[in-house]
Design a protein around this motif. Structure first.
Motif, short mmCIF file in Angstrom:
data_model
loop_
_atom_site.label_atom_id
_atom_site.label_comp_id
_atom_site.label_asym_id
_atom_site.label_seq_id
_atom_site.Cartn_x
_atom_site.Cartn_y
_atom_site.Cartn_z
N ALA A 134 0.79 -1.16 -0.01
CA ALA A 134 0.10 -0.16 -0.01
C ALA A 134 0.80 1.25 0.00
O ALA A 134 0.56 2.25 -0.79
N ALA A 135 2.07 1.08 0.72
CA ALA A 135 2.81 2.26 0.97
C ALA A 135 3.65 2.70 -0.43
O ALA A 135 4.05 3.81 -0.82
N THR A 136 3.95 1.59 -1.13
CA THR A 136 4.72 1.65 -2.45
C THR A 136 3.80 1.74 -3.68
O THR A 136 4.75 1.82 -4.67
N ALA A 137 2.75 1.51 -3.56
CA ALA A 137 1.74 1.58 -4.83
C ALA A 137 1.70 2.99 -5.17
O ALA A 137 1.51 3.78 -4.44
N PRO A 138 1.11 2.94 -6.67
CA PRO A 138 1.18 4.29 -6.91
C PRO A 138 -0.36 4.78 -6.54
O PRO A 138 -1.07 3.94 -6.59
N PRO A 139 -0.69 5.96 -6.51
CA PRO A 139 0.01 7.32 -6.20
C PRO A 139 0.57 7.40 -4.91
O PRO A 139 1.34 8.51 -4.36
N THR A 140 0.46 6.50 -3.75
CA THR A 140 0.70 6.78 -2.48
C THR A 140 2.33 6.97 -2.63
O THR A 140 2.97 7.34 -1.44
N LEU B 59 -3.62 8.69 6.05
CA LEU B 59 -4.97 8.72 5.37
C LEU B 59 -4.91 7.77 4.27
O LEU B 59 -5.70 6.95 3.84
N SER B 60 -3.87 8.15 3.53
CA SER B 60 -3.69 7.35 1.98
C SER B 60 -3.49 6.04 2.19
O SER B 60 -4.36 4.88 1.72
N VAL B 61 -2.54 5.38 3.03
CA VAL B 61 -2.32 4.07 3.39
C VAL B 61 -3.21 3.44 4.02
O VAL B 61 -3.51 2.35 3.84
N GLY B 62 -4.04 4.19 5.22
CA GLY B 62 -4.90 3.46 5.97
C GLY B 62 -6.16 3.06 4.96
O GLY B 62 -6.72 2.25 5.19
N GLY B 63 -6.65 4.37 4.02
CA GLY B 63 -7.75 3.87 3.11
C GLY B 63 -7.37 2.82 2.47
O GLY B 63 -8.22 2.08 1.85
N VAL B 64 -6.06 2.69 1.74
CA VAL B 64 -5.85 1.68 0.71
C VAL B 64 -5.78 0.15 1.31
O VAL B 64 -6.38 -0.56 0.86
N LEU B 65 -5.28 0.21 2.77
CA LEU B 65 -5.48 -0.92 3.53
C LEU B 65 -6.80 -1.41 3.72
O LEU B 65 -7.33 -2.64 3.66
N PRO C 148 -11.73 -7.80 -4.88
CA PRO C 148 -10.74 -7.18 -5.90
C PRO C 148 -11.75 -7.19 -7.18
O PRO C 148 -12.32 -8.19 -7.71
N CYS C 149 -11.90 -5.97 -7.60
CA CYS C 149 -12.65 -5.65 -8.97
C CYS C 149 -12.22 -4.50 -9.55
O CYS C 149 -11.40 -3.80 -8.97
N PRO C 150 -12.57 -4.24 -10.77
CA PRO C 150 -12.04 -3.00 -11.49
C PRO C 150 -12.33 -1.75 -10.83
O PRO C 150 -11.52 -0.73 -10.59
N ALA C 151 -13.69 -1.63 -9.96
CA ALA C 151 -13.96 -0.58 -9.23
C ALA C 151 -13.09 -0.19 -8.08
O ALA C 151 -12.78 0.89 -7.72
N THR C 152 -12.59 -1.38 -7.29
CA THR C 152 -11.64 -1.20 -6.33
C THR C 152 -10.35 -0.76 -6.65
O THR C 152 -9.72 0.08 -6.05
N SER C 153 -10.05 -1.32 -7.73
CA SER C 153 -8.64 -0.95 -8.36
C SER C 153 -8.79 0.70 -8.84
O SER C 153 -7.66 1.37 -8.40
N LEU C 154 -9.80 1.15 -9.30
CA LEU C 154 -10.10 2.63 -9.61
C LEU C 154 -9.98 3.31 -8.20
O LEU C 154 -9.26 4.55 -8.20
N LEU C 155 -10.81 2.85 -7.04
CA LEU C 155 -10.87 3.64 -6.10
C LEU C 155 -9.42 3.39 -5.29
O LEU C 155 -8.97 4.72 -4.61
N ARG C 156 -8.52 2.72 -5.58
CA ARG C 156 -7.52 2.59 -4.85
C ARG C 156 -6.40 3.75 -5.64
O ARG C 156 -5.55 4.01 -4.94
#
Length: 138
Positions: free
Chosen positions: A7-13, A70-76, A84-92
């Protein structure tokens, strides 16, 4: 732990993670004595942002730490609760960007009580007054 690192190293986080690492290096330099916490105060005025009254480094450190959290917490939270679905990926991808205005508002609330701990910086000396007080021989 793997999910946290992901979560911490994924874009855009990763942009906020990089900023957090830079801030940690800055504060290490402050602790060692190579620079001071108020070294950026002359370079930026944060009054328009609502986070003035504290050194710029303190305000931006708080903003970055809150945004990263907030960013890492939300992604976690999304990784744990959403399938896992396209909507979740977009939200991430959107969540870290949406966390920035929330982090800014929380930082405004966090910095407000700190005004008392940091006295206002003195203004530039008034050179005209100093000349008026010089005794002139008559």
């Amino acid at each position: 732990m793997r999910t946290l690192l992901s979560a911490a190293t994924a874009p855009p986080t990763i942009l906020l993670t990089t900023a957090l690492v830079v801030l940690l290096c800055f504060w290490l330099l402050v602790v060692v004595g190579f620079t001071s916490a108020g070294s950026f105060d002359a370079d930026a005025n944060l009054r328009a942002w609502g986070i003035d009254g504290v050194p710029v480094s303190v305000a931006l450190s708080a903003l970055t730490a809150v945004a990263w959290s907030l960013s890492v917490g939300g992604v976690l939270l999304l990784a744990a609760c959403a399938p896992p679905c396209p909507a979740t990926s977009l939200l991430r991808m959107v969540w870290p960007v949406a966390a920035l205005p929330v982090a800014w508002r929380l930082t405004c609330l966090f910095v407000r009580p700190l005004h008392r701990l940091f006295p206002d910086e003195p203004g530039p000396p008034d050179r005209g007054r100093a000349r008026d007080h010089v005794d002139h021989p008559a």
